[in-house]
Design an enzyme around this catalytic site. Structure first.
Site, PDB file in Angstrom:
ATOM      1  N   CYS A 175       9.667  11.538   0.554  1.00  0.00           N
ATOM      2  CA  CYS A 175       8.241  11.768   0.797  1.00  0.00           C
ATOM      3  C   CYS A 175       8.042  12.987   1.694  1.00  0.00           C
ATOM      4  O   CYS A 175       8.756  13.159   2.677  1.00  0.00           O
ATOM      5  CB  CYS A 175       7.693  10.530   1.489  1.00  0.00           C
TER       6      CYS A 175
HETATM    7  N1  LIG Z   1       3.674   5.742  -0.818  1.00  0.00           N
HETATM    8  C1  LIG Z   1       3.417   6.982  -0.511  1.00  0.00           C
HETATM    9  O1  LIG Z   1       3.430   7.384   0.638  1.00  0.00           O
HETATM   10  C2  LIG Z   1       3.069   7.964  -1.566  1.00  0.00           C
HETATM   11  C3  LIG Z   1       3.377   7.708  -2.880  1.00  0.00           C
HETATM   12  N2  LIG Z   1       3.121   8.634  -3.833  1.00  0.00           N
HETATM   13  C4  LIG Z   1       3.466   8.282  -5.219  1.00  0.00           C
HETATM   14  O2  LIG Z   1       3.256   9.415  -6.060  1.00  0.00           O
HETATM   15  C5  LIG Z   1       2.708   9.029  -7.305  1.00  0.00           C
HETATM   16  C6  LIG Z   1       1.480   9.814  -7.570  1.00  0.00           C
HETATM   17  O3  LIG Z   1       0.422   9.343  -6.748  1.00  0.00           O
HETATM   18  P1  LIG Z   1      -1.085   9.828  -6.933  1.00  0.00           P
HETATM   19  O4  LIG Z   1      -1.139  11.308  -6.691  1.00  0.00           O
HETATM   20  O5  LIG Z   1      -1.977   8.975  -6.141  1.00  0.00           O
HETATM   21  O6  LIG Z   1      -1.306   9.474  -8.456  1.00  0.00           O
HETATM   22  P2  LIG Z   1      -2.128  10.230  -9.568  1.00  0.00           P
HETATM   23  O7  LIG Z   1      -1.609  11.606  -9.713  1.00  0.00           O
HETATM   24  O8  LIG Z   1      -2.135   9.343 -10.760  1.00  0.00           O
HETATM   25  O9  LIG Z   1      -3.556  10.292  -8.914  1.00  0.00           O
HETATM   26  C7  LIG Z   1      -4.396   9.201  -8.970  1.00  0.00           C
HETATM   27  C8  LIG Z   1      -5.830   9.569  -8.734  1.00  0.00           C
HETATM   28  O10 LIG Z   1      -6.063   9.567  -7.353  1.00  0.00           O
HETATM   29  C9  LIG Z   1      -6.494  10.899  -6.940  1.00  0.00           C
HETATM   30  N3  LIG Z   1      -5.845  11.119  -5.654  1.00  0.00           N
HETATM   31  C10 LIG Z   1      -4.534  11.265  -5.385  1.00  0.00           C
HETATM   32  N4  LIG Z   1      -4.333  11.421  -4.065  1.00  0.00           N
HETATM   33  C11 LIG Z   1      -5.556  11.349  -3.508  1.00  0.00           C
HETATM   34  C12 LIG Z   1      -6.028  11.445  -2.193  1.00  0.00           C
HETATM   35  N5  LIG Z   1      -5.195  11.663  -1.169  1.00  0.00           N
HETATM   36  N6  LIG Z   1      -7.355  11.327  -1.976  1.00  0.00           N
HETATM   37  C13 LIG Z   1      -8.200  11.133  -2.993  1.00  0.00           C
HETATM   38  N7  LIG Z   1      -7.820  11.034  -4.271  1.00  0.00           N
HETATM   39  C14 LIG Z   1      -6.514  11.147  -4.520  1.00  0.00           C
HETATM   40  C15 LIG Z   1      -6.049  11.821  -8.040  1.00  0.00           C
HETATM   41  O11 LIG Z   1      -6.890  12.929  -8.180  1.00  0.00           O
HETATM   42  P3  LIG Z   1      -6.449  14.397  -7.677  1.00  0.00           P
HETATM   43  O12 LIG Z   1      -4.978  14.539  -7.978  1.00  0.00           O
HETATM   44  O13 LIG Z   1      -7.307  15.308  -8.454  1.00  0.00           O
HETATM   45  O14 LIG Z   1      -6.741  14.423  -6.202  1.00  0.00           O
HETATM   46  C16 LIG Z   1      -6.198  10.944  -9.256  1.00  0.00           C
HETATM   47  O15 LIG Z   1      -7.501  10.903  -9.732  1.00  0.00           O
HETATM   48  C17 LIG Z   1       2.504   7.509  -7.238  1.00  0.00           C
HETATM   49  O16 LIG Z   1       3.604   6.892  -7.870  1.00  0.00           O
HETATM   50  C18 LIG Z   1       2.527   7.209  -5.757  1.00  0.00           C
HETATM   51  O17 LIG Z   1       3.072   5.935  -5.470  1.00  0.00           O
HETATM   52  C19 LIG Z   1       2.549   9.836  -3.540  1.00  0.00           C
HETATM   53  C20 LIG Z   1       2.247  10.168  -2.260  1.00  0.00           C
HETATM   54  C21 LIG Z   1       2.426   9.229  -1.165  1.00  0.00           C
HETATM   55  N1  LIG Z   2       4.924  10.545  -0.101  1.00  0.00           N
HETATM   56  C1  LIG Z   2       5.607  10.215  -1.192  1.00  0.00           C
HETATM   57  N2  LIG Z   2       6.101   8.971  -1.291  1.00  0.00           N
HETATM   58  C2  LIG Z   2       6.731   8.663  -2.405  1.00  0.00           C
HETATM   59  C3  LIG Z   2       6.920   9.583  -3.444  1.00  0.00           C
HETATM   60  N3  LIG Z   2       7.569   8.963  -4.435  1.00  0.00           N
HETATM   61  C4  LIG Z   2       7.773   7.697  -4.018  1.00  0.00           C
HETATM   62  N4  LIG Z   2       7.275   7.525  -2.799  1.00  0.00           N
HETATM   63  C5  LIG Z   2       7.299   6.315  -1.973  1.00  0.00           C
HETATM   64  O1  LIG Z   2       8.601   6.156  -1.394  1.00  0.00           O
HETATM   65  C6  LIG Z   2       9.029   4.800  -1.594  1.00  0.00           C
HETATM   66  C7  LIG Z   2      10.539   4.678  -1.515  1.00  0.00           C
HETATM   67  O2  LIG Z   2      10.972   4.967  -0.209  1.00  0.00           O
HETATM   68  P1  LIG Z   2      12.500   4.930   0.250  1.00  0.00           P
HETATM   69  O3  LIG Z   2      12.442   5.283   1.692  1.00  0.00           O
HETATM   70  O4  LIG Z   2      13.012   3.545   0.024  1.00  0.00           O
HETATM   71  O5  LIG Z   2      13.260   5.927  -0.544  1.00  0.00           O
HETATM   72  C8  LIG Z   2       8.428   4.461  -2.935  1.00  0.00           C
HETATM   73  O6  LIG Z   2       8.398   3.084  -3.202  1.00  0.00           O
HETATM   74  C9  LIG Z   2       7.040   5.089  -2.815  1.00  0.00           C
HETATM   75  O7  LIG Z   2       6.130   4.280  -2.133  1.00  0.00           O
HETATM   76  C10 LIG Z   2       6.424  10.889  -3.287  1.00  0.00           C
HETATM   77  O8  LIG Z   2       6.585  11.770  -4.144  1.00  0.00           O
HETATM   78  N5  LIG Z   2       5.768  11.155  -2.144  1.00  0.00           N
END
Ligand SMILES: NC(=O)C1=CN([C@@H]2O[C@H](COP(=O)(O)OP(=O)(O)OC[C@H]3O[C@@H](n4cnc5c(N)ncnc54)[C@H](OP(=O)(O)O)[C@@H]3O)[C@@H](O)[C@H]2O)C=CC1
Ligand SMILES: Nc1nc2c(ncn2[C@@H]2O[C@H](COP(=O)(O)O)[C@@H](O)[C@H]2O)c(=O)[nH]1
Length: 327
Positions: A175
């Site tokens: 991340c």
């Molecule tokens: N657990 C974590 O800390 C994180 C996990 N991830 C993982 O990355 C993958 C992609 O995630 P994600 O980008 O949400 O999925 P998507 O690309 O499918 O986006 C989902 C929707 O949410 C919007 N969106 C995304 N981020 C935000 C935000 N910060 N504020 C408002 N709207 C938002 C996007 O629009 P738009 O792109 O136009 O903004 C889109 O419409 C997932 O599998 C997720 O679990 C990603 C980052 C953090």
């Molecule tokens: N900020 C982001 N978080 C992400 C992304 N892809 C996955 N994830 C999150 O990480 C955990 C796994 O964490 P780990 O410490 O066990 O390796 C996963 O379940 C998601 O919630 C990303 O691209 N950006």
């Protein structure tokens, strides 16, 4: 927030042992009416799980969540799993095509046992609307919603109908959200879990930041029903990531779901790619996790996972590792 700490700042305090062998300790957990061997689920990421691993986990009594990055395969996946009498556990996003997908499942009477709404910033109207949509059309599916990092978010998603919430914004190994945005639970994931768990009335899945098997027990102590893990599950023989060789050593790729490798573009990148050492078979890791957790339960002075939930703990500031590099 009062006490802020992370996994490496905590040690659980042993209580008197009541078993003669650690093999007496039971690591099973129940979620959504199903009992699983471990309170652990591999992350729903493309370099961590594929259909073959999902079948293996389901056949062998482990929980799994399939990722959402090959959306066109999901219906066949549900059919295949259920025709083998295995649970179907899929992920969805929140874009408009996902609404249509849920309607199609309902029309075709394809009802996954578990649906995870997998979004970076889960405390949003987009997730609340999707929870309601799923609950209206597939009321028998158990809905996991996330990711979130505050008690308000847990309450709102539960109130919207989520059956469980997933806690963890930015603590993951691949991340970069914390660096790119300045936000998240990175560095204090365990304290955030505790904060959220106090507000929760339904199960919580702690997601991200697990670096050792002891962190699973710590997650349970601080309120997790289940723990989602990416990096510790990366690099196995069965793992979907590409294998490369460097100076005679084998490595496998592990990349973030919001990395450019997943997205195919550089827009809103919040994840990176890394290479992890090849680790052998997935079952060996699952077995070791079970044995370590059985040991944790024995140190907690019980026979079941619940014993861990009540143990005392100390905050060991500046890390339990005393400068040793363990990962
Ligand atoms: N657990 C974590 O800390 C994180 C996990 N991830 C993982 O990355 C993958 C992609 O995630 P994600 O980008 O949400 O999925 P998507 O690309 O499918 O986006 C989902 C929707 O949410 C919007 N969106 C995304 N981020 C935000 C935000 N910060 N504020 C408002 N709207 C938002 C996007 O629009 P738009 O792109 O136009 O903004 C889109 O419409 C997932 O599998 C997720 O679990 C990603 C980052 C953090
Ligand atoms: N900020 C982001 N978080 C992400 C992304 N892809 C996955 N994830 C999150 O990480 C955990 C796994 O964490 P780990 O410490 O066990 O390796 C996963 O379940 C998601 O919630 C990303 O691209 N950006």
């Amino acid at each position: 927030m009062d006490n802020v700490f992370d996994y490496e700042d905590i040690q659980l305090i042993p209580a008197k042992c009541i078993v003669e062998s650690r093999s007496e300790c039971d690591t099973t957990v129940t979620l959504g009416g199903h009992t699983f061997k471990l309170p652990v689920v591999p992350a729903n990421m493309q370099t961590i799980i594929d259909e073959k691993i999902a079948v293996y986990l389901a056949e062998n009594g482990y929980f799994y969540i399939m990722h959402r990055f090959q959306p066109e395969t999901r219906k066949t996946f549900i059919r295949d799993m259920q025709s083998r009498e295995l649970i179907a556990s899929i992920s969805v996003g929140v874009k408009s095509e996902e609404y249509d997908f849920i309607l199609q499942l309902a029309e075709e009477n394809l009802v996954p046992e578990f649906i995870t709404i997998d979004i970076a910033h889960g405390h949003s109207n987009a997730v609340i609307a999707m929870i309601k949509h799923i609950k209206m059309h597939l009321p028998n599916s158990f809905v996991i919603a996330g990711n979130v990092g505050t008690p308000e978010a847990v309450r709102e998603l539960e109130h919207a109908g989520a059956d469980a919430t997933k806690v963890g914004i930015g603590p993951g190994k691949v991340c970069i959200t914390k660096i790119k945005t300045g936000f998240g639970t990175g560095g204090w994931q365990l304290a955030a879990l505790r904060w959220c768990a106090k507000a929760a009335s339904k199960p919580i899945i702690a997601d991200g930041g697990i670096r050792t098997h002891g962190d699973i027990a710590k997650s349970v102590r601080f309120g997790a029903t289940m723990v989602m893990i990416g990096s510790l599950f990366a690099g196995h023989e069965e793992s979907p990531g590409e294998t490369t060789e460097k100076e005679g050593k084998l490595y496998k790729e592990y990349f973030g779901s919001a990395s450019e490798f997943q997205k195919g573009e550089k827009k809103n990148v919040e994840g990176k790619k890394m290479f992890v050492e090849h680790k052998g078979s997935l079952q060996d890791t699952l077995t070791e996790m079970e044995q370590d957790l059985q040991s944790s339960i024995s140190y907690a002075g019980g026979k079941k996972l619940d014993a861990i939930r009540n143990v005392d703990y100390v905050i060991v500031k500046n890390s339990i590792f005393n400068g040793d590099k363990v990962y």
